[in-house]
Motif scaffolding. Structure first.
Motif, PDB file in Angstrom:
ATOM      1  N   LYS A   1      47.662  71.472  71.436  1.00  0.00           N
ATOM      2  CA  LYS A   1      46.696  71.671  72.528  1.00  0.00           C
ATOM      3  C   LYS A   1      45.493  72.477  72.027  1.00  0.00           C
ATOM      4  N   ILE A   2      45.764  73.545  71.291  1.00  0.00           N
ATOM      5  CA  ILE A   2      44.685  74.377  70.758  1.00  0.00           C
ATOM      6  C   ILE A   2      43.802  73.550  69.823  1.00  0.00           C
ATOM      7  N   ARG A   3      44.426  72.744  68.979  1.00  0.00           N
ATOM      8  CA  ARG A   3      43.638  71.910  68.051  1.00  0.00           C
ATOM      9  C   ARG A   3      42.742  70.946  68.823  1.00  0.00           C
ATOM     10  N   ARG A   4      43.258  70.376  69.900  1.00  0.00           N
ATOM     11  CA  ARG A   4      42.430  69.458  70.711  1.00  0.00           C
ATOM     12  C   ARG A   4      41.252  70.210  71.318  1.00  0.00           C
ATOM     13  N   GLN A   5      41.473  71.469  71.719  1.00  0.00           N
ATOM     14  CA  GLN A   5      40.386  72.259  72.294  1.00  0.00           C
ATOM     15  C   GLN A   5      39.298  72.547  71.264  1.00  0.00           C
ATOM     16  N   PHE A   6      39.699  72.643  69.995  1.00  0.00           N
ATOM     17  CA  PHE A   6      38.751  72.967  68.928  1.00  0.00           C
ATOM     18  C   PHE A   6      38.595  71.801  67.969  1.00  0.00           C
ATOM     19  N   LYS A   7      38.601  70.577  68.513  1.00  0.00           N
ATOM     20  CA  LYS A   7      38.557  69.397  67.662  1.00  0.00           C
ATOM     21  C   LYS A   7      37.260  69.292  66.855  1.00  0.00           C
ATOM     22  N   GLU A   8      36.198  69.932  67.343  1.00  0.00           N
ATOM     23  CA  GLU A   8      34.940  69.889  66.597  1.00  0.00           C
ATOM     24  C   GLU A   8      34.962  70.812  65.380  1.00  0.00           C
ATOM     25  N   MET A   9      35.915  71.726  65.332  1.00  0.00           N
ATOM     26  CA  MET A   9      36.033  72.638  64.202  1.00  0.00           C
ATOM     27  C   MET A   9      36.593  71.869  63.010  1.00  0.00           C
ATOM     28  N   PRO A  10      35.963  71.980  61.853  1.00  0.00           N
ATOM     29  CA  PRO A  10      36.499  71.287  60.670  1.00  0.00           C
ATOM     30  C   PRO A  10      37.949  71.697  60.412  1.00  0.00           C
ATOM     31  N   ALA A  11      38.736  70.745  59.950  1.00  0.00           N
ATOM     32  CA  ALA A  11      40.169  70.977  59.728  1.00  0.00           C
ATOM     33  C   ALA A  11      40.418  72.161  58.808  1.00  0.00           C
ATOM     34  N   ASP A  12      39.634  72.282  57.740  1.00  0.00           N
ATOM     35  CA  ASP A  12      39.871  73.379  56.801  1.00  0.00           C
ATOM     36  C   ASP A  12      39.615  74.744  57.450  1.00  0.00           C
ATOM     37  N   LYS A  13      38.641  74.826  58.337  1.00  0.00           N
ATOM     38  CA  LYS A  13      38.366  76.091  59.040  1.00  0.00           C
ATOM     39  C   LYS A  13      39.497  76.404  60.028  1.00  0.00           C
ATOM     40  N   PHE A  14      39.977  75.363  60.707  1.00  0.00           N
ATOM     41  CA  PHE A  14      41.073  75.560  61.652  1.00  0.00           C
ATOM     42  C   PHE A  14      42.327  76.042  60.913  1.00  0.00           C
ATOM     43  N   VAL A  15      42.617  75.415  59.782  1.00  0.00           N
ATOM     44  CA  VAL A  15      43.791  75.810  58.995  1.00  0.00           C
ATOM     45  C   VAL A  15      43.605  77.226  58.465  1.00  0.00           C
ATOM     46  N   GLU A  16      42.400  77.588  58.091  1.00  0.00           N
ATOM     47  CA  GLU A  16      42.139  78.953  57.621  1.00  0.00           C
ATOM     48  C   GLU A  16      42.448  79.964  58.722  1.00  0.00           C
ATOM     49  N   ALA A  17      42.069  79.638  59.961  1.00  0.00           N
ATOM     50  CA  ALA A  17      42.388  80.514  61.094  1.00  0.00           C
ATOM     51  C   ALA A  17      43.904  80.604  61.285  1.00  0.00           C
ATOM     52  N   MET A  18      44.590  79.502  61.083  1.00  0.00           N
ATOM     53  CA  MET A  18      46.052  79.492  61.199  1.00  0.00           C
ATOM     54  C   MET A  18      46.678  80.372  60.108  1.00  0.00           C
ATOM     55  N   LYS A  19      46.114  80.323  58.915  1.00  0.00           N
ATOM     56  CA  LYS A  19      46.630  81.159  57.828  1.00  0.00           C
ATOM     57  C   LYS A  19      46.437  82.639  58.151  1.00  0.00           C
ATOM     58  N   ASP A  20      45.289  82.972  58.737  1.00  0.00           N
ATOM     59  CA  ASP A  20      45.049  84.356  59.156  1.00  0.00           C
ATOM     60  C   ASP A  20      46.100  84.788  60.174  1.00  0.00           C
ATOM     61  N   LYS A  21      46.394  83.897  61.095  1.00  0.00           N
ATOM     62  CA  LYS A  21      47.425  84.185  62.103  1.00  0.00           C
ATOM     63  C   LYS A  21      48.779  84.408  61.425  1.00  0.00           C
ATOM     64  N   ALA A  22      49.094  83.593  60.444  1.00  0.00           N
ATOM     65  CA  ALA A  22      50.368  83.723  59.735  1.00  0.00           C
ATOM     66  C   ALA A  22      50.456  85.074  59.041  1.00  0.00           C
ATOM     67  N   LYS A  23      49.354  85.503  58.459  1.00  0.00           N
ATOM     68  CA  LYS A  23      49.352  86.800  57.776  1.00  0.00           C
ATOM     69  C   LYS A  23      49.592  87.934  58.766  1.00  0.00           C
ATOM     70  N   ARG A  24      49.000  87.812  59.954  1.00  0.00           N
ATOM     71  CA  ARG A  24      49.223  88.841  60.974  1.00  0.00           C
ATOM     72  C   ARG A  24      50.678  88.837  61.447  1.00  0.00           C
ATOM     73  N   LEU A  25      51.269  87.662  61.564  1.00  0.00           N
ATOM     74  CA  LEU A  25      52.674  87.584  61.971  1.00  0.00           C
ATOM     75  C   LEU A  25      53.565  88.229  60.913  1.00  0.00           C
ATOM     76  N   ARG A  26      53.281  87.972  59.648  1.00  0.00           N
ATOM     77  CA  ARG A  26      54.073  88.580  58.587  1.00  0.00           C
ATOM     78  C   ARG A  26      53.942  90.090  58.604  1.00  0.00           C
ATOM     79  N   PHE A  27      52.738  90.569  58.914  1.00  0.00           N
ATOM     80  CA  PHE A  27      52.512  92.012  58.989  1.00  0.00           C
ATOM     81  C   PHE A  27      53.323  92.608  60.132  1.00  0.00           C
ATOM     82  N   GLN A  28      53.371  91.914  61.276  1.00  0.00           N
ATOM     83  CA  GLN A  28      54.143  92.383  62.419  1.00  0.00           C
ATOM     84  C   GLN A  28      55.623  92.467  62.090  1.00  0.00           C
ATOM     85  N   LYS A  29      56.075  91.515  61.308  1.00  0.00           N
ATOM     86  CA  LYS A  29      57.494  91.430  60.984  1.00  0.00           C
ATOM     87  C   LYS A  29      57.900  92.545  60.025  1.00  0.00           C
ATOM     88  N   GLY A  30      56.936  92.966  59.232  1.00  0.00           N
ATOM     89  CA  GLY A  30      57.217  94.078  58.308  1.00  0.00           C
ATOM     90  C   GLY A  30      57.681  93.683  56.976  1.00  0.00           C
TER      91      GLY A  30
END
Length: 184
Positions: A155-184
């Motif tokens: 759903k989020i990807r459809r909302q940001f479909k105009e965003m280039p795939a590589d930029k969207f994936v980069e944002a996802m990677k940032d999110k993953a890094k934050r999740l790993r930080f939360q986990k410790g």
């Protein structure tokens, strides 16, 4: 008059572009800039002051930290991670990484294997583990929570479909890094 959403996106990009040599605490400066941009966006689209107040309190607390003052809003709480919390973060990481692999592998010159390897490294797991998780989602064998999260990423990807795939994936990677930080 400029488009408020375009202004917000531009300011969020500017926040990400802040360089470490420009500020003492880069992560805090980026967050401060981004929260301020969001607050101004909400104001520009007519969100009432009373609904924006929590963002102002957060901005004030961050500015207090910048000036060496403590603020109870940002004080550590009595929280200690539980196994349930860690499992939820694991699920969130794996779902996000699985969907990122899907996006990446749809791009020219990016194989599923290469995408799996890259995203497995981002979330700190083995490629075969991520591959198995992704297979379970595609075959409907994942938990209801994982299925819901995967649908949410779509759903989020459809909302940001105009965003280039590589930029969207980069944002996802940032999110993953934050999740790993939360986990410790």
């Amino acid at each position: 008059m400029s488009d408020p959403l375009a202004t917000l996106v531009s300011e969020l990009e500017a926040a990400r572009a802040i360089k470490a040599d420009d500020v003492e605490n880069l992560p805090r400066a980026v967050v401060l800039h981004a929260v301020d941009a969001a607050h101004r966006y909400f104001a520009s689209v007519g969100i009432e002051d009373r609904l924006r107040a929590p963002l102002l309190h957060l901005l004030g607390a961050l500015q207090d930290l910048e000036q060496g003052r403590t603020n109870p809003i940002l004080a550590a709480g009595p929280y200690s991670p539980t196994k349930q919390h860690t499992r939820q973060i694991d699920t969130a990481e794996f779902v996000m990484a699985s969907y990122a692999v899907t996006i990446m592998s749809e791009q020219p010159n990016v194989s599923t294997d290469k995408a799996l390897e890259e995203m497995a490294a981002v979330i700190g797991t083995e490629k075969k583990t991520l591959r198995e998780f992704r297979k379970n989602i595609s075959k409907g064998r994942a938990t209801d929570e994982a299925k819901r999260e995967y649908a949410e990423w779509r759903k989020i990807r459809r909302q940001f479909k105009e965003m280039p795939a590589d930029k969207f994936v980069e944002a996802m990677k940032d999110k993953a890094k934050r999740l790993r930080f939360q986990k410790g």
